[in-house]
Motif scaffolding. Structure first.
Motif, short mmCIF file in Angstrom:
data_model
loop_
_atom_site.label_atom_id
_atom_site.label_comp_id
_atom_site.label_asym_id
_atom_site.label_seq_id
_atom_site.Cartn_x
_atom_site.Cartn_y
_atom_site.Cartn_z
N ASP A 92 0.82 -1.22 0.00
CA ASP A 92 0.00 0.00 0.00
C ASP A 92 0.84 1.26 0.00
O ASP A 92 0.32 2.35 0.21
CB ASP A 92 -0.94 0.00 1.21
N GLY A 93 2.13 1.16 -0.23
CA GLY A 93 3.01 2.31 -0.19
C GLY A 93 3.63 2.56 1.16
O GLY A 93 4.55 3.36 1.28
N ARG A 94 3.17 1.87 2.20
CA ARG A 94 3.73 2.00 3.54
C ARG A 94 4.39 0.72 4.00
O ARG A 94 4.73 0.58 5.18
CB ARG A 94 2.63 2.39 4.53
N GLY A 95 4.58 -0.22 3.09
CA GLY A 95 5.22 -1.48 3.43
C GLY A 95 4.27 -2.58 3.83
O GLY A 95 4.71 -3.69 4.14
N HIS A 96 2.96 -2.33 3.82
CA HIS A 96 1.98 -3.35 4.20
C HIS A 96 1.60 -4.17 2.97
O HIS A 96 1.26 -3.63 1.92
CB HIS A 96 0.73 -2.72 4.82
N PHE A 97 1.66 -5.50 3.10
CA PHE A 97 1.41 -6.42 2.00
C PHE A 97 -0.04 -6.32 1.52
O PHE A 97 -0.98 -6.31 2.32
CB PHE A 97 1.73 -7.84 2.45
N ASN A 98 -0.21 -6.26 0.17
CA ASN A 98 -1.55 -6.22 -0.42
C ASN A 98 -1.83 -7.42 -1.31
O ASN A 98 -2.96 -7.87 -1.42
CB ASN A 98 -1.74 -4.94 -1.25
N GLY A 99 -0.80 -7.91 -2.01
CA GLY A 99 -1.01 -9.00 -2.96
C GLY A 99 0.23 -9.23 -3.80
O GLY A 99 1.33 -8.78 -3.47
N GLY A 100 0.05 -9.94 -4.93
CA GLY A 100 1.16 -10.26 -5.81
C GLY A 100 0.87 -9.87 -7.24
O GLY A 100 -0.28 -9.67 -7.64
N GLN A 101 1.95 -9.74 -8.03
CA GLN A 101 1.84 -9.36 -9.44
C GLN A 101 2.81 -10.21 -10.25
O GLN A 101 3.94 -10.46 -9.84
CB GLN A 101 2.16 -7.88 -9.62
N ARG A 102 2.36 -10.64 -11.44
CA ARG A 102 3.19 -11.41 -12.37
C ARG A 102 2.98 -10.84 -13.76
O ARG A 102 1.84 -10.68 -14.22
CB ARG A 102 2.81 -12.88 -12.33
N ILE A 103 4.13 -10.52 -14.45
CA ILE A 103 4.09 -9.98 -15.80
C ILE A 103 4.85 -10.94 -16.72
O ILE A 103 6.04 -11.19 -16.51
CB ILE A 103 4.71 -8.57 -15.87
N ASP A 104 4.15 -11.51 -17.71
CA ASP A 104 4.75 -12.40 -18.69
C ASP A 104 4.77 -11.71 -20.05
O ASP A 104 3.73 -11.16 -20.49
CB ASP A 104 3.96 -13.71 -18.78
N THR A 105 5.92 -11.75 -20.71
CA THR A 105 6.10 -11.10 -22.00
C THR A 105 6.64 -12.11 -22.99
O THR A 105 7.59 -12.84 -22.69
CB THR A 105 7.06 -9.90 -21.88
N VAL A 106 6.06 -12.15 -24.19
CA VAL A 106 6.52 -13.04 -25.26
C VAL A 106 6.50 -12.26 -26.57
O VAL A 106 5.58 -11.47 -26.82
CB VAL A 106 5.64 -14.31 -25.35
N THR A 107 7.53 -12.46 -27.38
CA THR A 107 7.65 -11.80 -28.68
C THR A 107 7.53 -12.85 -29.78
O THR A 107 8.20 -13.89 -29.71
CB THR A 107 8.98 -11.04 -28.80
N TYR A 108 6.68 -12.57 -30.78
CA TYR A 108 6.49 -13.49 -31.92
C TYR A 108 7.09 -12.84 -33.17
O TYR A 108 6.78 -11.69 -33.50
CB TYR A 108 4.99 -13.75 -32.15
N ARG A 109 7.96 -13.59 -33.85
CA ARG A 109 8.49 -13.15 -35.15
C ARG A 109 7.67 -13.79 -36.25
O ARG A 109 7.39 -14.99 -36.22
CB ARG A 109 9.96 -13.55 -35.30
N ILE A 110 7.26 -12.98 -37.21
CA ILE A 110 6.39 -13.45 -38.30
C ILE A 110 7.26 -14.11 -39.36
O ILE A 110 8.14 -13.48 -39.93
CB ILE A 110 5.58 -12.28 -38.89
N ASP A 111 6.99 -15.39 -39.62
CA ASP A 111 7.77 -16.15 -40.60
C ASP A 111 7.06 -16.32 -41.93
O ASP A 111 7.72 -16.52 -42.96
CB ASP A 111 8.12 -17.53 -40.03
N THR A 112 5.74 -16.29 -41.91
CA THR A 112 4.97 -16.50 -43.14
C THR A 112 3.91 -15.40 -43.27
O THR A 112 3.45 -14.84 -42.26
CB THR A 112 4.28 -17.87 -43.14
N GLU A 113 3.51 -15.13 -44.51
CA GLU A 113 2.46 -14.13 -44.73
C GLU A 113 1.10 -14.74 -44.51
O GLU A 113 0.93 -15.96 -44.45
CB GLU A 113 2.59 -13.58 -46.15
N GLY A 114 0.09 -13.86 -44.36
CA GLY A 114 -1.27 -14.32 -44.17
C GLY A 114 -1.82 -13.89 -42.83
O GLY A 114 -1.25 -13.04 -42.13
#
Length: 476
Positions: free
Chosen positions: A253-275
């Motif tokens: 909460d900005g004062r050091g009191h626990f509120n919960g958890g966060q997870r950020i997943d990032t994936v990059t896709y390279r385009i190999d074929t058209e369509g």
């Protein structure tokens, strides 16, 4: 005895005299002394009692007490959070922070106290205690019973002669599977949940060779970040997938009191074929602790088109090439390659075993070279090559000429070598010396002198040594 009483009785029955000032003074003095003694005795007793009380108070050691309790008390859902409150109390004060034990429970995630503590003031057994409350957060992953052992805390209260230790009571709780989840299935229990996604294109419009980045953000209230499940990000036909390491952190909460958890997943896709390409929707099932029911969070699918790109060159891939060739990832060497490999191994082994012989041969060659060098420096030819430089020097020298004559076994008499040398000596030591002209003429006739010396070498050296030993130096 009767007589004594009879004598005393009349005296006692007489009234006290009033005119004797001496008697009055004696009686008054005795009363003041008695009052002063009584007052001193009272004060001394009071001081003695207070001193004994102070000594007992100083001699008493402070007390250290540990209390534990679970919140909720005895049961929790798999994937939920159960808090273990650890109270550290003393009837004195703490000179430093207590040393807390590590807690490990097989089948559960344990988040130790983060350094923040709640201050307490309690009355136990009629005594005032103060201290701090620390919280362990426990998330069970299995539906079973868990035993929390006795925890030992070490602390140093004020006025304590040494650090004190105290133990808590063992505790027990049971974790149950939420309804709608199979055994072994990842379970997320939270008071609230937010599941969002962000899509970023590397170019507009997308072409073959461009990339698309998909970022998924999961935030859960009252849930440990370590317990958040990973979303399903599978391969997609026509795209190459490049995932990044997830970013996992706890929320406060900005004062050091626990509120919960966060997870950020990032994936990059390279385009190999058209369509047209489609990134499927992703669903996440979780247990809502506030309403005690199963819920599902979802991010929508991502659909996009990619056009052809004539300037794009696909990334070289050995695996793909081997699959196209039907090699299944195995590499076979031809017969010519095996011969070259065997030859290379043979040459390497030969060089390794021939090292001592090569080193010894090199040392012998170096020794022979030094011997030849020394012989050359001691030869007549080496001395002959030094003559022109000494003739041109200022002043001119003839030491090389003498050295050449000696090494050529012609003695040290230059007059025996030819008329040119006789002219040189005459020009140098005559009454009118013409040394410069004689030296030039000598330098011009060096070739003739050398050839004549070779023809006369045999006849120049006498067969017998001279009888006069003073001329011994003329002979080699």
């Amino acid at each position: 005895m009767i007589r004594l009483i009879d004598r005393i009785a009349p005296i006692a029955s007489k009234p006290a005299p009033t005119g004797d000032l001496r008697c009055i003074q004696i009686k008054c003095g005795s009363g003041l002394a008695r009052e002063s003694a009584r007052s001193f005795t009272t004060k001394f007793g009071t001081l003695l009692i207070l001193s004994l009380i102070s000594i007992n108070a100083l001699a008493a050691e402070p007390e250290l007490r540990i209390q534990t309790r679970l919140q909720p008390a005895d049961s929790v859902m798999v994937g939920g959070i159960l808090e273990l409150h650890l109270d550290v109390l003393t009837d004195s004060w703490f000179t430093e922070a207590p040393t807390l034990p590590d807690l490990k429970l097989p089948g559960a995630l344990v988040m130790p106290p983060d350094g923040h503590a709640e201050h307490l003031n309690q009355t136990l057994d009629g005594k005032s205690f103060n201290g701090m409350r620390y919280s362990y957060r426990i998330t069970p992953n299995l539906a079973q019973g868990f035993d929390i052992p006795a925890l030992t805390v070490r602390a140093t209260p004020g006025q304590a002669s040494a650090p004190l230790t105290a133990q808590s009571q063992p505790l027990h709780f049971i974790a149950t599977q939420p309804p709608g989840f199979k055994p072994g299935e990842p379970v997320l229990v939270a008071q609230g949940l937010r599941f969002t996604q962000t899509v970023v294109n590397s170019a507009t419009p997308l072409k073959v060779g461009d990339s698309l980045t998909r970022q998924l953000t999961l935030q859960a209230d009252d849930a440990l970040a370590m317990s958040l499940p990973a979303p399903s990000l599978e391969d997609v036909a026509g795209l190459s997938r490049y995932p990044k390491a997830p970013q996992i952190s706890n929320l406060d909460d900005g004062r050091g009191h626990f509120n919960g958890g966060q997870r950020i997943d990032t994936v990059t896709y390279r385009i190999d074929t058209e369509g047209r390409h489609n990134l499927p929707a992703i669903q996440l099932k979780w247990w809502d602790a506030s309403t005690r029911q199963t819920r599902t969070a979802q991010v929508p699918a991502v659909t996009f088109d990619a056009v052809a790109n004539s300037a794009y060159r696909p990334v070289f891939s050995i695996t793909e090439d081997l699959k196209k060739l039907g090699q299944q990832g195995r590499v076979h060497l031809s017969g010519h390659g095996l011969v070259l490999l065997a030859l290379l191994v043979a040459v390497t082994l030969l060089g390794w075993f021939a090292r001592p012989f090569v080193h010894r041969t090199y040392l012998q060659w170096q020794a022979r070279r030094r011997v030849r060098r020394a012989a050359w420096l001691e030869s007549a030819d080496y001395a002959w090559r030094q003559i022109p430089a000494q003739i041109d020097a200022r002043p001119a020298q003839l030491s090389a000429l003498y050295l050449w004559a000696r090494r050529s076994r012609m003695g040290l008499k230059l007059t025996n070598l030819g008329p040119r040398l006789q002219d040189l000596l005459r020009a140098c030591y005559s009454r009118q010396p013409t040394e410069e002209q004689a030296l030039r003429q000598l330098k011009q006739s060096l070739a003739t002198l050398h050839s004549q010396a070779k023809r006369n070498t045999g006849s120049a050296a006498p067969a017998l040594r001279p009888l006069n030993l003073a001329y011994e130096k003329d002979f080699p």
